[in-house]
Design a protein around this motif. Sequence first.
Motif, PDB file in Angstrom:
ATOM      1  N   ASP A  43       0.824  -1.213   0.000  1.00  0.00           N
ATOM      2  CA  ASP A  43       0.000   0.000   0.000  1.00  0.00           C
ATOM      3  C   ASP A  43       0.855   1.258   0.000  1.00  0.00           C
ATOM      4  O   ASP A  43       0.593   2.205  -0.738  1.00  0.00           O
ATOM      5  CB  ASP A  43      -0.933   0.008   1.209  1.00  0.00           C
ATOM      6  N   ALA A  44       1.864   1.275   0.851  1.00  0.00           N
ATOM      7  CA  ALA A  44       2.724   2.453   0.960  1.00  0.00           C
ATOM      8  C   ALA A  44       3.443   2.733  -0.352  1.00  0.00           C
ATOM      9  O   ALA A  44       3.510   3.877  -0.807  1.00  0.00           O
ATOM     10  CB  ALA A  44       3.741   2.250   2.087  1.00  0.00           C
ATOM     11  N   MET A  45       3.975   1.688  -0.985  1.00  0.00           N
ATOM     12  CA  MET A  45       4.672   1.873  -2.255  1.00  0.00           C
ATOM     13  C   MET A  45       3.709   2.279  -3.360  1.00  0.00           C
ATOM     14  O   MET A  45       4.030   3.128  -4.203  1.00  0.00           O
ATOM     15  CB  MET A  45       5.404   0.583  -2.639  1.00  0.00           C
ATOM     16  N   ALA A  46       2.506   1.698  -3.364  1.00  0.00           N
ATOM     17  CA  ALA A  46       1.519   2.044  -4.389  1.00  0.00           C
ATOM     18  C   ALA A  46       1.151   3.522  -4.308  1.00  0.00           C
ATOM     19  O   ALA A  46       0.991   4.188  -5.341  1.00  0.00           O
ATOM     20  CB  ALA A  46       0.272   1.182  -4.238  1.00  0.00           C
ATOM     21  N   ILE A  47       1.025   4.040  -3.105  1.00  0.00           N
ATOM     22  CA  ILE A  47       0.701   5.456  -2.941  1.00  0.00           C
ATOM     23  C   ILE A  47       1.851   6.329  -3.440  1.00  0.00           C
ATOM     24  O   ILE A  47       1.647   7.355  -4.092  1.00  0.00           O
ATOM     25  CB  ILE A  47       0.383   5.768  -1.466  1.00  0.00           C
ATOM     26  N   ARG A  48       3.088   5.910  -3.146  1.00  0.00           N
ATOM     27  CA  ARG A  48       4.250   6.668  -3.629  1.00  0.00           C
ATOM     28  C   ARG A  48       4.282   6.690  -5.152  1.00  0.00           C
ATOM     29  O   ARG A  48       4.543   7.731  -5.772  1.00  0.00           O
ATOM     30  CB  ARG A  48       5.544   6.046  -3.095  1.00  0.00           C
ATOM     31  N   VAL A  49       4.012   5.542  -5.760  1.00  0.00           N
ATOM     32  CA  VAL A  49       4.003   5.455  -7.224  1.00  0.00           C
ATOM     33  C   VAL A  49       2.886   6.324  -7.797  1.00  0.00           C
ATOM     34  O   VAL A  49       3.081   7.046  -8.780  1.00  0.00           O
ATOM     35  CB  VAL A  49       3.820   3.988  -7.680  1.00  0.00           C
ATOM     36  N   PHE A  50       1.717   6.277  -7.167  1.00  0.00           N
ATOM     37  CA  PHE A  50       0.587   7.085  -7.626  1.00  0.00           C
ATOM     38  C   PHE A  50       0.931   8.577  -7.606  1.00  0.00           C
ATOM     39  O   PHE A  50       0.685   9.301  -8.573  1.00  0.00           O
ATOM     40  CB  PHE A  50      -0.633   6.824  -6.750  1.00  0.00           C
ATOM     41  N   LEU A  51       1.478   9.037  -6.496  1.00  0.00           N
ATOM     42  CA  LEU A  51       1.807  10.462  -6.367  1.00  0.00           C
ATOM     43  C   LEU A  51       2.867  10.875  -7.382  1.00  0.00           C
ATOM     44  O   LEU A  51       2.822  11.974  -7.945  1.00  0.00           O
ATOM     45  CB  LEU A  51       2.287  10.764  -4.948  1.00  0.00           C
ATOM     46  N   LYS A  52       3.829   9.991  -7.610  1.00  0.00           N
ATOM     47  CA  LYS A  52       4.872  10.299  -8.589  1.00  0.00           C
ATOM     48  C   LYS A  52       4.283  10.355  -9.990  1.00  0.00           C
ATOM     49  O   LYS A  52       4.638  11.225 -10.794  1.00  0.00           O
ATOM     50  CB  LYS A  52       5.978   9.237  -8.523  1.00  0.00           C
ATOM     51  N   ALA A  53       3.352   9.437 -10.296  1.00  0.00           N
ATOM     52  CA  ALA A  53       2.699   9.432 -11.605  1.00  0.00           C
ATOM     53  C   ALA A  53       1.895  10.713 -11.802  1.00  0.00           C
ATOM     54  O   ALA A  53       1.900  11.305 -12.883  1.00  0.00           O
ATOM     55  CB  ALA A  53       1.791   8.209 -11.733  1.00  0.00           C
ATOM     56  N   GLY A  62      -9.813  18.225  -6.097  1.00  0.00           N
ATOM     57  CA  GLY A  62      -8.718  17.265  -6.081  1.00  0.00           C
ATOM     58  C   GLY A  62      -8.740  16.377  -4.855  1.00  0.00           C
ATOM     59  O   GLY A  62      -7.702  15.929  -4.393  1.00  0.00           O
ATOM     60  N   TRP A  63      -9.941  16.086  -4.351  1.00  0.00           N
ATOM     61  CA  TRP A  63     -10.036  15.354  -3.083  1.00  0.00           C
ATOM     62  C   TRP A  63      -9.390  13.967  -3.090  1.00  0.00           C
ATOM     63  O   TRP A  63      -8.827  13.566  -2.066  1.00  0.00           O
ATOM     64  CB  TRP A  63     -11.505  15.264  -2.645  1.00  0.00           C
ATOM     65  N   PRO A  64      -9.427  13.187  -4.189  1.00  0.00           N
ATOM     66  CA  PRO A  64      -8.801  11.857  -4.117  1.00  0.00           C
ATOM     67  C   PRO A  64      -7.313  11.939  -3.796  1.00  0.00           C
ATOM     68  O   PRO A  64      -6.796  11.165  -2.980  1.00  0.00           O
ATOM     69  CB  PRO A  64      -9.043  11.272  -5.511  1.00  0.00           C
ATOM     70  N   ALA A  65      -6.623  12.870  -4.433  1.00  0.00           N
ATOM     71  CA  ALA A  65      -5.201  13.019  -4.166  1.00  0.00           C
ATOM     72  C   ALA A  65      -4.952  13.524  -2.751  1.00  0.00           C
ATOM     73  O   ALA A  65      -4.015  13.088  -2.068  1.00  0.00           O
ATOM     74  CB  ALA A  65      -4.583  13.993  -5.178  1.00  0.00           C
ATOM     75  N   GLU A  66      -5.816  14.431  -2.294  1.00  0.00           N
ATOM     76  CA  GLU A  66      -5.699  14.946  -0.924  1.00  0.00           C
ATOM     77  C   GLU A  66      -5.891  13.822   0.087  1.00  0.00           C
ATOM     78  O   GLU A  66      -5.171  13.719   1.077  1.00  0.00           O
ATOM     79  CB  GLU A  66      -6.747  16.045  -0.705  1.00  0.00           C
ATOM     80  N   VAL A  67      -6.856  12.951  -0.185  1.00  0.00           N
ATOM     81  CA  VAL A  67      -7.110  11.812   0.703  1.00  0.00           C
ATOM     82  C   VAL A  67      -5.879  10.923   0.784  1.00  0.00           C
ATOM     83  O   VAL A  67      -5.461  10.505   1.869  1.00  0.00           O
ATOM     84  CB  VAL A  67      -8.331  11.000   0.212  1.00  0.00           C
ATOM     85  N   LEU A  68      -5.277  10.630  -0.357  1.00  0.00           N
ATOM     86  CA  LEU A  68      -4.112   9.746  -0.385  1.00  0.00           C
ATOM     87  C   LEU A  68      -2.926  10.331   0.378  1.00  0.00           C
ATOM     88  O   LEU A  68      -2.180   9.611   1.040  1.00  0.00           O
ATOM     89  CB  LEU A  68      -3.720   9.451  -1.835  1.00  0.00           C
ATOM     90  N   VAL A  69      -2.763  11.628   0.274  1.00  0.00           N
ATOM     91  CA  VAL A  69      -1.674  12.279   1.013  1.00  0.00           C
ATOM     92  C   VAL A  69      -1.916  12.150   2.517  1.00  0.00           C
ATOM     93  O   VAL A  69      -1.000  11.849   3.288  1.00  0.00           O
ATOM     94  CB  VAL A  69      -1.565  13.772   0.627  1.00  0.00           C
ATOM     95  N   ARG A  70      -3.158  12.335   2.931  1.00  0.00           N
ATOM     96  CA  ARG A  70      -3.474  12.304   4.366  1.00  0.00           C
ATOM     97  C   ARG A  70      -3.361  10.912   4.985  1.00  0.00           C
ATOM     98  O   ARG A  70      -3.073  10.786   6.172  1.00  0.00           O
ATOM     99  CB  ARG A  70      -4.888  12.846   4.598  1.00  0.00           C
ATOM    100  N   ILE A  71      -3.609   9.867   4.191  1.00  0.00           N
ATOM    101  CA  ILE A  71      -3.608   8.522   4.771  1.00  0.00           C
ATOM    102  C   ILE A  71      -2.261   7.823   4.652  1.00  0.00           C
ATOM    103  O   ILE A  71      -2.126   6.657   5.028  1.00  0.00           O
ATOM    104  CB  ILE A  71      -4.694   7.636   4.114  1.00  0.00           C
ATOM    105  N   LYS A  72      -1.256   8.518   4.137  1.00  0.00           N
ATOM    106  CA  LYS A  72       0.064   7.904   4.033  1.00  0.00           C
ATOM    107  C   LYS A  72       0.534   7.445   5.417  1.00  0.00           C
ATOM    108  O   LYS A  72       0.433   8.173   6.396  1.00  0.00           O
ATOM    109  CB  LYS A  72       1.074   8.894   3.445  1.00  0.00           C
ATOM    110  N   GLY A  73       1.030   6.219   5.495  1.00  0.00           N
ATOM    111  CA  GLY A  73       1.549   5.706   6.754  1.00  0.00           C
ATOM    112  C   GLY A  73       0.571   4.833   7.514  1.00  0.00           C
ATOM    113  O   GLY A  73       0.962   4.169   8.479  1.00  0.00           O
ATOM    114  N   LEU A  74      -0.694   4.811   7.082  1.00  0.00           N
ATOM    115  CA  LEU A  74      -1.672   3.960   7.753  1.00  0.00           C
ATOM    116  C   LEU A  74      -1.405   2.488   7.435  1.00  0.00           C
ATOM    117  O   LEU A  74      -0.905   2.158   6.358  1.00  0.00           O
ATOM    118  CB  LEU A  74      -3.090   4.308   7.298  1.00  0.00           C
TER     119      LEU A  74
END
Length: 206
Positions: free
Chosen positions: A16-26, A143-155
């Motif tokens: 999950d953590a890596m997928a979020i990093r990849v998503f944000l980079k994309a 841009g709420w989906p991206a905002e959500v992903l930033v906030r849940i990083k580390g869960l």
Amino acid sequence: MPVIIGPQEIKEFDVDAMAIRVFLKALEIIGGPRKLIEYRNLTWITSLMEASYAIVLAEEAFKTEDDIAEFLGLTRQTVRNILRAEPELVLKKLEGELQEKTPRAHTAGGLAKLAYKEIKEGRDALVFFSAVLQESAKVLGVGWPAEVLVRIKGLSWPADPEEVAERLAGLVVDGKALDNIVREHEGPIDHPRVLLHYLAQKLKEA
């Protein structure tokens, strides 16, 4: 007695953590949320998230196409298109495809592949981008989906709805508080993709 060392088991949290990093980079490669907002095309968010998971599951967790398809709820052919995408070709025609309402699997896959490569090669400086991402989401309100992903990083996933709700406190979309919506979810939330899908459905309801 010989000791056999096989591939290290990848924990669900790590995926999950890596997928979020990849998503944000994309998303950064595309040009940030403002580029999607420009085309009024936020369907790219879900496609990029699915592609990010597919690439990470294949490259880091060594999952098969069938495993990935089952995990993401996609067809095997869609997963295959994502995994076989050519990043260089995608970049050449990205501007035109950003205008399409339904992103092609190979386009999202190519972006996720490129993002994954950038991260593995150490070009993962997303601190500044994350700050811009959060600010644009708050100001523009789309841009709420991206905002959500930033906030849940580390869960750690699956995550308790109350824990997720605490992270989303104060985030309001179309007059609806996302933390209150999450609290209505029955049972643990399996992973970020499930969370985004659940929120999108609830926001569409009258």
